[in-house]
Design a protein around this motif. Structure first.
Motif, short mmCIF file in Angstrom:
data_model
loop_
_atom_site.label_atom_id
_atom_site.label_comp_id
_atom_site.label_asym_id
_atom_site.label_seq_id
_atom_site.Cartn_x
_atom_site.Cartn_y
_atom_site.Cartn_z
N CYS A 1 0.85 -1.19 0.00
CA CYS A 1 0.00 0.00 0.00
C CYS A 1 0.89 1.25 0.00
CB CYS A 1 -0.91 0.00 1.22
SG CYS A 1 -1.99 -1.43 1.31
N ALA B 1 -3.23 1.89 -3.68
CA ALA B 1 -3.33 3.10 -2.88
C ALA B 1 -3.45 2.75 -1.40
CB ALA B 1 -4.54 3.93 -3.31
N HIS C 1 -4.99 4.13 0.98
CA HIS C 1 -6.32 4.30 1.54
C HIS C 1 -7.34 3.38 0.90
CE1 HIS C 1 -6.41 6.84 -1.98
NE2 HIS C 1 -5.43 7.54 -1.45
N PHE D 1 -9.52 10.33 -4.62
CA PHE D 1 -8.86 10.99 -3.50
C PHE D 1 -9.75 12.11 -2.97
CE2 PHE D 1 -5.64 13.52 -1.33
CZ PHE D 1 -4.87 12.53 -0.75
N GLU E 1 -11.19 12.21 3.29
CA GLU E 1 -10.78 11.13 4.19
C GLU E 1 -9.43 10.56 3.76
OE1 GLU E 1 -12.26 6.74 5.69
OE2 GLU E 1 -13.75 8.14 4.95
N GLU E 2 -9.24 10.38 2.46
CA GLU E 2 -7.98 9.87 1.94
C GLU E 2 -6.85 10.87 2.18
OE1 GLU E 2 -10.89 9.89 0.19
OE2 GLU E 2 -11.29 7.76 0.44
N ASN E 3 -7.16 12.16 2.05
CA ASN E 3 -6.17 13.21 2.34
C ASN E 3 -5.74 13.13 3.81
OD1 ASN E 3 -4.70 15.76 1.63
ND2 ASN E 3 -6.01 16.53 3.27
N ILE F 1 -5.76 10.47 5.80
CA ILE F 1 -4.94 9.27 5.98
C ILE F 1 -3.52 9.53 5.47
CG2 ILE F 1 -4.61 6.88 5.20
CD1 ILE F 1 -7.74 6.69 5.15
N THR F 2 -3.42 10.15 4.30
CA THR F 2 -2.12 10.43 3.71
C THR F 2 -1.34 11.43 4.54
OG1 THR F 2 -3.02 9.98 1.52
CG2 THR F 2 -0.97 11.25 1.61
#
Length: 157
Positions: free
Chosen positions: A38, A81, A83, A88, A91-93, A95-96
């Motif tokens: 990932c 990915a 996430h 994107f 929520e993904e931002n 996590i990143t």
């Protein structure tokens, strides 16, 4: 609802620090249920395990897409990915951004709570202190350039 520009992971101090040079410590890749590594959005440093001792690949690439190609070509691993989705969003931002904050904190050598005279973090290392100074100046310039009062935004009649 989209990602607020100021909150985007690419505008964080931690991501700017990460892009400067390969951090000394990077965690091993998490794997999805099919065993694929990932990869975080924006990630450019390979973290593939090379041997039984746990040594990591030390390659660095200009962009995330080339890192994923390298993983497939050199390590036989189809990257996914971090996430779990290709789209994107906020929520993904989050996590990143958390990934880069964790990497930064793990590698950060400053004693917690030490600060410089200007209230910023001071490492006693002039190169590190200069990096923080320039980073904050650039962020201030970007904020000013995006503001409605910036000269190029004035209406001409």
């Amino acid at each position: 609802m989209g990602i607020v520009d100021e909150d985007h992971y690419k505008r964080s101090l931690e991501y700017a620090w990460y892009k400067q040079k390969r951090p000394e410590y990077l965690p091993y890749y998490a794997k999805d249920n099919k065993g694929h590594p990932c990869v975080a959005a924006g990630e450019i440093h390979c973290r593939a395990i090379l041997n039984d001792k746990g040594d990591q690949c030390l390659e660095t690439f200009r962009c995330n897409r080339v890192l994923k190609y390298h993983l497939r070509l050199c390590h036989g691993a189809e990257a996914v990915a971090m996430h779990g989705v290709e789209w994107f969003g906020p929520e993904e931002n989050h996590i990143t951004k958390q990934f880069y904050q964790d990497v930064y904190e793990t590698n950060h050598t400053l004693p917690r709570g030490s600060t410089s005279a200007n209230g910023g973090t001071s490492s006693g290392n002039d190169d590190t202190d200069e990096f923080y100074k320039v980073f904050h100046e650039l962020m201030a310039l970007l904020d000013y350039a995006a503001s409605p009062t910036y000269p190029h935004r004035e209406q001409t009649k």
